[in-house]
Write a protein that holds these residues in place. Structure first.
Motif, PDB file in Angstrom:
ATOM      1  N   VAL A  99       3.787  -5.360 -32.251  1.00 20.03           N
ATOM      2  CA  VAL A  99       4.090  -6.389 -31.246  1.00 20.03           C
ATOM      3  C   VAL A  99       3.278  -6.079 -29.983  1.00 20.03           C
ATOM      4  O   VAL A  99       3.115  -4.925 -29.610  1.00 20.03           O
ATOM      5  CB  VAL A  99       5.614  -6.404 -30.921  1.00 20.03           C
ATOM      6  N   LYS A 100       2.723  -7.120 -29.348  1.00 20.91           N
ATOM      7  CA  LYS A 100       2.001  -6.958 -28.076  1.00 20.91           C
ATOM      8  C   LYS A 100       2.958  -7.311 -26.941  1.00 20.91           C
ATOM      9  O   LYS A 100       3.797  -8.214 -27.100  1.00 20.91           O
ATOM     10  CB  LYS A 100       0.801  -7.912 -28.002  1.00 20.91           C
ATOM     11  N   THR A 101       2.788  -6.651 -25.806  1.00 22.18           N
ATOM     12  CA  THR A 101       3.722  -6.916 -24.694  1.00 22.18           C
ATOM     13  C   THR A 101       3.673  -8.392 -24.275  1.00 22.18           C
ATOM     14  O   THR A 101       4.686  -8.950 -23.853  1.00 22.18           O
ATOM     15  CB  THR A 101       3.424  -6.018 -23.470  1.00 22.18           C
ATOM     16  N   GLN A 102       2.491  -9.023 -24.420  1.00 22.37           N
ATOM     17  CA  GLN A 102       2.374 -10.446 -24.024  1.00 22.37           C
ATOM     18  C   GLN A 102       3.337 -11.336 -24.819  1.00 22.37           C
ATOM     19  O   GLN A 102       3.757 -12.387 -24.327  1.00 22.37           O
ATOM     20  CB  GLN A 102       0.953 -10.993 -24.270  1.00 22.37           C
ATOM     21  N   SER A 103       3.675 -10.920 -26.037  1.00 26.44           N
ATOM     22  CA  SER A 103       4.546 -11.755 -26.870  1.00 26.44           C
ATOM     23  C   SER A 103       5.948 -11.871 -26.282  1.00 26.44           C
ATOM     24  O   SER A 103       6.684 -12.807 -26.581  1.00 26.44           O
ATOM     25  CB  SER A 103       4.645 -11.193 -28.285  1.00 26.44           C
ATOM     26  N   PHE A 104       6.317 -10.911 -25.426  1.00 29.56           N
ATOM     27  CA  PHE A 104       7.651 -10.991 -24.825  1.00 29.56           C
ATOM     28  C   PHE A 104       7.779 -12.180 -23.878  1.00 29.56           C
ATOM     29  O   PHE A 104       8.878 -12.638 -23.593  1.00 29.56           O
ATOM     30  CB  PHE A 104       8.016  -9.677 -24.120  1.00 29.56           C
ATOM     31  N   THR A 105       6.634 -12.675 -23.370  1.00 30.35           N
ATOM     32  CA  THR A 105       6.679 -13.885 -22.533  1.00 30.35           C
ATOM     33  C   THR A 105       7.127 -15.065 -23.386  1.00 30.35           C
ATOM     34  O   THR A 105       7.944 -15.883 -22.960  1.00 30.35           O
ATOM     35  CB  THR A 105       5.268 -14.174 -21.957  1.00 30.35           C
ATOM     36  N   VAL A 106       6.590 -15.139 -24.611  1.00 27.73           N
ATOM     37  CA  VAL A 106       6.959 -16.236 -25.523  1.00 27.73           C
ATOM     38  C   VAL A 106       8.427 -16.089 -25.948  1.00 27.73           C
ATOM     39  O   VAL A 106       9.143 -17.080 -26.087  1.00 27.73           O
ATOM     40  CB  VAL A 106       6.027 -16.265 -26.765  1.00 27.73           C
ATOM     41  N   VAL A 107       8.863 -14.834 -26.125  1.00 30.06           N
ATOM     42  CA  VAL A 107      10.274 -14.602 -26.463  1.00 30.06           C
ATOM     43  C   VAL A 107      11.146 -15.112 -25.302  1.00 30.06           C
ATOM     44  O   VAL A 107      12.180 -15.756 -25.518  1.00 30.06           O
ATOM     45  CB  VAL A 107      10.561 -13.103 -26.731  1.00 30.06           C
ATOM     46  N   GLY A 108      10.704 -14.861 -24.066  1.00 28.25           N
ATOM     47  CA  GLY A 108      11.453 -15.311 -22.884  1.00 28.25           C
ATOM     48  C   GLY A 108      11.559 -16.831 -22.855  1.00 28.25           C
ATOM     49  O   GLY A 108      12.632 -17.382 -22.582  1.00 28.25           O
ATOM     50  N   GLU A 109      10.444 -17.506 -23.162  1.00 25.98           N
ATOM     51  CA  GLU A 109      10.465 -18.984 -23.202  1.00 25.98           C
ATOM     52  C   GLU A 109      11.455 -19.469 -24.257  1.00 25.98           C
ATOM     53  O   GLU A 109      12.150 -20.458 -24.062  1.00 25.98           O
ATOM     54  CB  GLU A 109       9.080 -19.533 -23.555  1.00 25.98           C
ATOM     55  N   SER A 110      11.485 -18.757 -25.385  1.00 22.28           N
ATOM     56  CA  SER A 110      12.382 -19.148 -26.483  1.00 22.28           C
ATOM     57  C   SER A 110      13.840 -18.922 -26.099  1.00 22.28           C
ATOM     58  O   SER A 110      14.715 -19.707 -26.464  1.00 22.28           O
ATOM     59  CB  SER A 110      12.061 -18.354 -27.745  1.00 22.28           C
ATOM     60  N   LEU A 111      14.079 -17.842 -25.351  1.00 19.14           N
ATOM     61  CA  LEU A 111      15.436 -17.571 -24.869  1.00 19.14           C
ATOM     62  C   LEU A 111      15.889 -18.714 -23.947  1.00 19.14           C
ATOM     63  O   LEU A 111      17.002 -19.238 -24.083  1.00 19.14           O
ATOM     64  CB  LEU A 111      15.458 -16.228 -24.126  1.00 19.14           C
ATOM     65  N   LEU A 112      15.009 -19.120 -23.028  1.00 15.04           N
ATOM     66  CA  LEU A 112      15.363 -20.209 -22.107  1.00 15.04           C
ATOM     67  C   LEU A 112      15.589 -21.512 -22.869  1.00 15.04           C
ATOM     68  O   LEU A 112      16.492 -22.280 -22.553  1.00 15.04           O
ATOM     69  CB  LEU A 112      14.264 -20.406 -21.048  1.00 15.04           C
ATOM     70  N   TYR A 113      14.772 -21.729 -23.897  1.00 16.59           N
ATOM     71  CA  TYR A 113      14.930 -22.943 -24.718  1.00 16.59           C
ATOM     72  C   TYR A 113      16.323 -22.956 -25.366  1.00 16.59           C
ATOM     73  O   TYR A 113      17.018 -23.962 -25.356  1.00 16.59           O
ATOM     74  CB  TYR A 113      13.833 -22.981 -25.792  1.00 16.59           C
ATOM     75  N   MET A 114      16.709 -21.794 -25.897  1.00 19.69           N
ATOM     76  CA  MET A 114      18.025 -21.702 -26.552  1.00 19.69           C
ATOM     77  C   MET A 114      19.133 -21.957 -25.525  1.00 19.69           C
ATOM     78  O   MET A 114      20.084 -22.692 -25.787  1.00 19.69           O
ATOM     79  CB  MET A 114      18.167 -20.311 -27.194  1.00 19.69           C
ATOM     80  N   LEU A 115      18.988 -21.376 -24.326  1.00 20.76           N
ATOM     81  CA  LEU A 115      20.020 -21.563 -23.300  1.00 20.76           C
ATOM     82  C   LEU A 115      20.112 -23.037 -22.912  1.00 20.76           C
ATOM     83  O   LEU A 115      21.201 -23.594 -22.803  1.00 20.76           O
ATOM     84  CB  LEU A 115      19.684 -20.722 -22.054  1.00 20.76           C
ATOM     85  N   GLN A 116      18.942 -23.654 -22.738  1.00 12.42           N
ATOM     86  CA  GLN A 116      18.924 -25.058 -22.338  1.00 12.42           C
ATOM     87  C   GLN A 116      19.578 -25.938 -23.400  1.00 12.42           C
ATOM     88  O   GLN A 116      20.414 -26.788 -23.090  1.00 12.42           O
ATOM     89  CB  GLN A 116      17.481 -25.511 -22.097  1.00 12.42           C
TER      90      GLN A 116
ATOM     91  N   HIS B 167      17.577  -8.936 -37.915  1.00 12.27           N
ATOM     92  CA  HIS B 167      16.829  -8.748 -36.679  1.00 12.27           C
ATOM     93  C   HIS B 167      17.338  -9.685 -35.587  1.00 12.27           C
ATOM     94  O   HIS B 167      17.469  -9.296 -34.428  1.00 12.27           O
ATOM     95  CB  HIS B 167      15.316  -8.932 -36.890  1.00 12.27           C
ATOM     96  N   VAL B 168      17.664 -10.930 -35.981  1.00 15.35           N
ATOM     97  CA  VAL B 168      18.216 -11.888 -35.016  1.00 15.35           C
ATOM     98  C   VAL B 168      19.494 -11.295 -34.397  1.00 15.35           C
ATOM     99  O   VAL B 168      19.679 -11.307 -33.183  1.00 15.35           O
ATOM    100  CB  VAL B 168      18.510 -13.247 -35.713  1.00 15.35           C
ATOM    101  N   THR B 169      20.343 -10.722 -35.259  1.00 17.50           N
ATOM    102  CA  THR B 169      21.578 -10.110 -34.765  1.00 17.50           C
ATOM    103  C   THR B 169      21.274  -8.962 -33.817  1.00 17.50           C
ATOM    104  O   THR B 169      21.903  -8.830 -32.758  1.00 17.50           O
ATOM    105  CB  THR B 169      22.428  -9.587 -35.959  1.00 17.50           C
ATOM    106  N   LYS B 170      20.265  -8.138 -34.174  1.00 21.51           N
ATOM    107  CA  LYS B 170      19.910  -6.996 -33.316  1.00 21.51           C
ATOM    108  C   LYS B 170      19.473  -7.469 -31.931  1.00 21.51           C
ATOM    109  O   LYS B 170      19.855  -6.903 -30.914  1.00 21.51           O
ATOM    110  CB  LYS B 170      18.767  -6.188 -33.957  1.00 21.51           C
ATOM    111  N   VAL B 171      18.657  -8.523 -31.914  1.00 17.21           N
ATOM    112  CA  VAL B 171      18.159  -9.048 -30.628  1.00 17.21           C
ATOM    113  C   VAL B 171      19.339  -9.532 -29.781  1.00 17.21           C
ATOM    114  O   VAL B 171      19.449  -9.210 -28.596  1.00 17.21           O
ATOM    115  CB  VAL B 171      17.152 -10.206 -30.856  1.00 17.21           C
ATOM    116  N   MET B 172      20.249 -10.264 -30.439  1.00 20.06           N
ATOM    117  CA  MET B 172      21.386 -10.811 -29.691  1.00 20.06           C
ATOM    118  C   MET B 172      22.295  -9.684 -29.184  1.00 20.06           C
ATOM    119  O   MET B 172      22.899  -9.794 -28.119  1.00 20.06           O
ATOM    120  CB  MET B 172      22.181 -11.794 -30.561  1.00 20.06           C
ATOM    121  N   LEU B 173      22.379  -8.587 -29.948  1.00 20.83           N
ATOM    122  CA  LEU B 173      23.217  -7.467 -29.506  1.00 20.83           C
ATOM    123  C   LEU B 173      22.602  -6.759 -28.301  1.00 20.83           C
ATOM    124  O   LEU B 173      23.312  -6.246 -27.436  1.00 20.83           O
ATOM    125  CB  LEU B 173      23.465  -6.479 -30.657  1.00 20.83           C
TER     126      LEU B 173
END
Ligand code: HEM
Length: 159
Positions: free
Chosen positions: A103-120, A66-72
């Protein structure tokens, strides 16, 4: 669909050039953060029942898939910055599939925060305010398209 400026596209492309070559390790950083921020999301992966904790799950083959799918999907978005609308159907279907697994749409906000954390954590000093904003804008375009999958299912998008 919103558009990104040429400057934003450049910032995204340049930063993804090295990260995109190592998708899984960066995806693991992102999902480790996600489960720290919202451990309940772990239970949405039906195959996670055998995992004792997040690190254990994150090293299981199903999770890594799943991690690979998200990154793709991120990789596809970065490759289509000039024509993100071509991903609309794919992304709204992907949203529909996530609604189906709870999955609830609100969870995508947390996914976004996690994406920014990874980038940082990966980019260090190259993680600037304009770069953060560029990624947020791209992510918001992707999530808006995914969220339209909920509406297509005839349910309120904030469900
Ligand atoms: C709240 C966070 C998320 C949860 C709990 C979640 C959960 C799931 C689950 C349970 C599946 C089905 C089983 C599997 O293929 O592993 C799935 C499939 C998938 N997910 Fe996620 N997901 C999340 C976020 C995302 C994001 C942000 C993306 C991409 C931007 C994504 C991309 C995919 C893809 C490409 C599939 C395969 C869909 C298919 O089979 O056609 N997921 N997700």
């Amino acid at each position: 669909m919103e558009k990104l400026s040429e400057k934003e596209k450049g910032l995204i492309r340049d930063s993804w050039e090295s990260l995109g070559k190592n998708k899984v390790p960066h995806g693991i950083v992102m999902f480790t953060r996600l489960f720290e921020l919202d451990p309940a999301l772990l239970t949405l992966f039906s195959y996670s029942t055998n995992c004792g904790d997040a690190p254990e799950c994150l090293s299981s083959p199903e999770f890594l898939e799943h991690v690979t799918k998200v990154m793709l999907v991120i990789d596809a978005a970065v490759s289509h910055l000039d024509d993100l609308h071509t991903l609309e159907d794919f992304l709204s279907n992907l949203g529909r599939k996530h609604q189906a697994v709870g999955v609830k749409t609100q969870s995508f906000t947390v996914v976004g925060e996690s994406l920014l954390y990874m980038l940082q954590s990966s980019l260090g000093p190259a993680y600037t305010t304009p770069l953060r904003q560029a990624w947020l804008n791209m992510y918001s375009i992707v999530v808006s398209a995914m969220t339209r999958g909920w509406a297509k299912n005839g349910e309120h998008k904030s469900n």
